[in-house]
Enzyme design. Sequence first.
Site, short mmCIF file in Angstrom:
data_model
loop_
_atom_site.label_atom_id
_atom_site.label_comp_id
_atom_site.label_asym_id
_atom_site.label_seq_id
_atom_site.Cartn_x
_atom_site.Cartn_y
_atom_site.Cartn_z
N HIS A 69 0.82 -1.39 -0.16
CA HIS A 69 -0.04 0.07 0.17
C HIS A 69 0.79 1.40 0.03
O HIS A 69 1.96 1.45 0.48
CB HIS A 69 -1.00 0.09 1.12
CG HIS A 69 -2.17 -0.79 1.01
ND1 HIS A 69 -2.89 -0.85 0.15
CD2 HIS A 69 -2.43 -2.15 1.80
CE1 HIS A 69 -3.96 -1.84 0.26
NE2 HIS A 69 -3.54 -2.47 1.47
N CYS B 243 -0.43 1.87 -5.31
CA CYS B 243 -1.27 2.79 -5.79
C CYS B 243 -0.51 4.26 -6.05
O CYS B 243 0.21 4.84 -4.83
CB CYS B 243 -2.57 2.88 -4.89
SG CYS B 243 -3.35 1.15 -4.84
#
Length: 254
Positions: free
Chosen positions: A144, A234
């Site tokens: 993440h 991301c």
Amino acid sequence: MAKKWIARIIFIVALCVFLYSGFNLGYTYYKYYKVNKDNKELREKVVKITHKQRQVKKKGKVGYDANALKRSIDFKKLKSINNDIIGWIYIPHTAIDYAILKGANNDTYLHHNYYRQYSFAGCIFMDTINKKDFSDDNTILYGHNMKNGSMFAGLKQYATQSYMDSHPYIYVYLPDGSLSIYDIFSTNIYQADSKMYSKGNDYQQYMAKILSTSLAREDVDTKNKANLLMLSTCSAAHSVRRNVVYGRFDQNIH
């Protein structure tokens, strides 16, 4: 009288909004604190710095990090915690210093920690298409992009050439006690459904695609094959764009 009641209602509503916002802020802080605490405690348990430095077969282009070569990872202890732990990734002078896991699918450790407990930060994990011994031509790791800079948030820094030059290697520690070193050579941005998330590729064609869209890059010998390590995160929350950093296998040492 009516004005007083209206004022009281407005005050109560404002107070509720304030308390709710404060609770959310405090809870968010606690979640980040818990993630950092858990990962720090795991490092303290399993990461050891030995007095003996590993002997490299060849020197890297700018020299390897001395502390990285002195590190050892207690995989026996890691395996007792979670047998899905298959390696440890470390990039010196960054926050990237984590266990690598491989779950039953790509959702297993998306929001679960190495204790298999819910965690919004999840873990660093390998794509299920890959072999856990890192023997594929392209091994994909996900993490993440956390707002506090943890997990794989630091990958976005590699869009700057100077940052890539000063953070040139990925160190992957394996359960057999060896250390694989990857030379970072390209930063890219892909869509989440990009066909670049694949293995079994024609090496020269795949490399040409990587280098043709690089935000920052290093010179690389595309004629001589070497396995790749693809780190992905991301670009932003709820974004379909991904920041990707590529490393090219340099050597494995014991």
